[in-house]
Design a protein around this motif. Structure first.
Motif, short mmCIF file in Angstrom:
data_model
loop_
_atom_site.label_atom_id
_atom_site.label_comp_id
_atom_site.label_asym_id
_atom_site.label_seq_id
_atom_site.Cartn_x
_atom_site.Cartn_y
_atom_site.Cartn_z
N THR A 56 20.86 -1.30 1.26
CA THR A 56 20.13 -1.87 0.14
C THR A 56 21.04 -2.26 -1.02
O THR A 56 20.98 -3.38 -1.52
N ALA A 57 21.88 -1.36 -1.47
CA ALA A 57 22.76 -1.63 -2.61
C ALA A 57 23.88 -2.58 -2.19
O ALA A 57 24.53 -2.36 -1.16
N PRO A 58 24.14 -3.62 -2.96
CA PRO A 58 25.25 -4.53 -2.64
C PRO A 58 26.58 -3.80 -2.49
O PRO A 58 27.38 -4.13 -1.61
N ILE A 59 26.81 -2.80 -3.33
CA ILE A 59 28.07 -2.06 -3.27
C ILE A 59 28.19 -1.31 -1.95
O ILE A 59 29.28 -1.20 -1.37
N SER A 60 27.07 -0.81 -1.43
CA SER A 60 27.10 -0.07 -0.16
C SER A 60 27.29 -1.00 1.02
O SER A 60 27.97 -0.65 2.00
N ARG A 61 26.71 -2.20 0.94
CA ARG A 61 26.94 -3.17 2.02
C ARG A 61 28.41 -3.55 2.10
O ARG A 61 28.98 -3.67 3.19
N ALA A 62 29.03 -3.72 0.93
CA ALA A 62 30.46 -4.05 0.92
C ALA A 62 31.29 -2.86 1.42
O ALA A 62 32.23 -3.03 2.19
N ALA A 63 30.92 -1.66 0.99
CA ALA A 63 31.65 -0.46 1.41
C ALA A 63 31.59 -0.29 2.92
O ALA A 63 32.58 0.09 3.56
N ILE A 74 23.45 12.10 -3.13
CA ILE A 74 24.62 11.26 -3.25
C ILE A 74 24.27 9.97 -4.00
O ILE A 74 23.09 9.66 -4.18
N ASN A 75 25.29 9.25 -4.42
CA ASN A 75 25.11 7.97 -5.10
C ASN A 75 25.44 6.84 -4.14
O ASN A 75 25.76 7.06 -2.97
N VAL A 76 25.38 5.60 -4.66
CA VAL A 76 25.94 4.47 -3.93
C VAL A 76 27.33 4.20 -4.52
O VAL A 76 27.52 4.37 -5.73
N PRO A 77 28.35 3.89 -3.70
CA PRO A 77 28.31 3.56 -2.28
C PRO A 77 28.52 4.75 -1.34
O PRO A 77 28.85 4.56 -0.17
N ALA A 78 28.35 5.98 -1.85
CA ALA A 78 28.57 7.15 -1.01
C ALA A 78 27.61 7.20 0.18
O ALA A 78 27.84 7.92 1.15
N ASP A 79 26.53 6.40 0.12
CA ASP A 79 25.55 6.38 1.21
C ASP A 79 25.97 5.48 2.35
O ASP A 79 25.31 5.43 3.39
N ALA A 80 27.06 4.74 2.19
CA ALA A 80 27.45 3.75 3.20
C ALA A 80 27.89 4.41 4.50
O ALA A 80 28.51 5.48 4.48
#
Length: 475
Positions: free
Chosen positions: A318-325, A350-356
């Protein structure tokens, strides 16, 4: 007598009121405008990459030789996500009078900034814009920026009886069994680590960093200049946990690695725009050929509550940062990211991008090897185990921007310990891919047989991981 007492009382009261008003005014005068002035930022998602003159047949035009070599070594093809965002589209966006401040080729997005909200809202009508979201509104005023402080020319340790080559770093590296890797000559030499953080105050001045192999620096936060050494020492501390090399005083986990210092955190505000800054930094790190990213950053709640994340969003997509991570390992890079420090608050997770997926999310332990109460927990919203591994974070020995060795607490400082150890391990297992290294580290954890969402796979034994896989290579 009563009149005299009344007069004295009224005089004192007036003095207090005047002082309070004066102090209030001084406080107001102490505030400053947001760097670059009042502004808004929008994230634009673009339709395609039409208009680029670059080709996948010539990756050397947009990737460094080192980045290309890293992909080839791991059998990773250069693909369309590696192509830069269409310069034709960027020119058309800029022609509207707005400023482009961050670009993501992997997500095909552009972060734009302007003082007039209407200018940014009108960009939604451009034919190649398929997504349009306000991610930042500058505050009317902020407290003054942090400035360089005086630094101590020599590292000093107060009240310690440690007499060891690693000095105050002894316990934190030995908890990961990293000393054995160093004894074997695996100290990160030849590996490149990008440290993503909020600032690296005085790293260019403090003698303790004089011999650190700094390959370059870059600022990605809009409104600030390129000097990453002026403000905020959070990055100074995280870097020190890896890179410090002062025998008998403090030795970090990968003192012979090379480092890129990338500022991507606006520590004065909290907004989704910081995701775009982080993504730009990560893509830059990829382009210059780094092997590992150490990121002690994470997000879930923003100043604009409408853009904050909910637990259901922690699915790595969902989070753009997690998709990149999540892409990094598939570009040949190991991302090591802090889990977050919300374990004792209402968020807890946890936070994002820690969910990646396909990264190493690091939680914090105390010296007794038990998780720190503040360390954020999992699972990810789709059920994956998080955090992945644990390391010293309650406390961790670090070097501050003042040049002192100090103890600091947080998953922010557990993260670089693991990142440095990953560099040493990968130096010894050069034929392994990023995905394989991540798997090896997880399986080396002391909780690997029964991973959970508090300790993850546990505390990794990096020497055991190295020995096992060297033996496998021989067989």
């Amino acid at each position: 007598m009563k009149q005299d007492n009344l007069r004295i009382y009224l005089t004192l009261l007036l003095t207090v009121v005047v002082a309070a008003v004066s102090g209030s005014r001084r406080g107001e005068q102490g505030l400053i405008g947001y760097p670059g002035g009042k502004c808004y930022m929008y994230r634009l998602t673009l339709r395609d990459k039409v208009g680029t003159s670059l080709s996948l047949a010539q990756p050397e035009r947009f990737l460094s030789k080192k980045a290309i070599a890293r992909r080839r070594r791991q059998g990773i093809a250069v693909d369309s996500t590696d192509l830069p965002v269409s310069p034709v589209y960027i020119r058309q966006i800029e022609a509207e009078g707005v400023q482009v401040v961050a670009v993501s080729k992997w997500n095909n997005t552009v972060l734009v900034r302007d003082r007039e909200l209407s200018h940014l809202e009108n960009l939604a009508t451009l034919p190649f814009v398929v997504g349009h979201q306000k991610v930042f509104t500058s505050p009317d005023s902020i407290r003054p920026l942090s400035r360089r402080v005086r630094y101590q020319p020599d590292l000093q340790v107060l009240d310690t009886t440690i007499h060891d080559y690693y000095g105050v770093g002894k316990a934190q590296i030995e908890s990961l069994n990293g000393r054995r890797l160093h004894d074997h000559g695996l100290t990160g030499k030849g590996m490149t680590i990008a440290v993503l953080d909020a600032g690296f105050m005085n790293v260019d001045k403090i003698p303790a960093f004089k011999d650190v192999n700094i390959l370059g620096t870059r600022n990605f936060v809009a409104g600030y200049d390129d000097d990453v050494y002026k403000q905020m020492d959070h990055g100074t501390k995280t870097l020190s946990a890896i890179a410090t090399n002062r025998p008998s005083v403090f030795v970090g986990t990968a003192p012979r690695a090379g480092f890129w210092l990338l500022r991507c955190e606006d520590y004065l505000t909290e907004s989704s725009a910081e995701e775009d800054f982080w993504i730009a930094a990560a893509e830059f790190a990829d382009s210059v050929g780094v092997d590992i990213i150490s990121s002690s950053l994470g997000y879930h709640g923003f100043d604009d509550k409408l853009t904050s994340y909910h637990y259901a969003d922690l699915d790595g997509r969902t989070a753009p940062i997690s998709r990149a991570a999540a892409r990094l390992a598939h570009k040949g890079i190991v991302l090591v990211n802090s889990a977050g420090n919300d374990g004792m608050g209402p968020w807890k997770k946890i936070n994002v991008p820690a969910d990646a997926p396909d990264i190493l999310t690091v939680g914090a332990i105390a010296p007794d090897s038990i998780n720190a109460a503040f360390s954020s927990i999992g699972p990810a919203a789709d059920g994956r185990v998080k955090p992945d591994v644990m390391a010293y974070g309650c406390p961790t020995s670090v070097v501050s921007g003042r040049g002192y060795i100090t103890q600091d607490t947080g998953t922010s400082f557990a993260c670089p310990l693991v990142a440095g150890m990953v560099a040493c391990l990968w130096q010894g297992l050069p034929g392994r891919t990023a995905l394989e290294i991540i798997d090896i580290v997880r399986r080396a954890g002391n909780n690997a047989r029964t991973p959970d969402n508090i300790m993850g796979y546990g505390i990794p034994d990096f020497w055991a991981a190295y020995q096992q896989h060297v033996a496998e290579n021989r067989n």
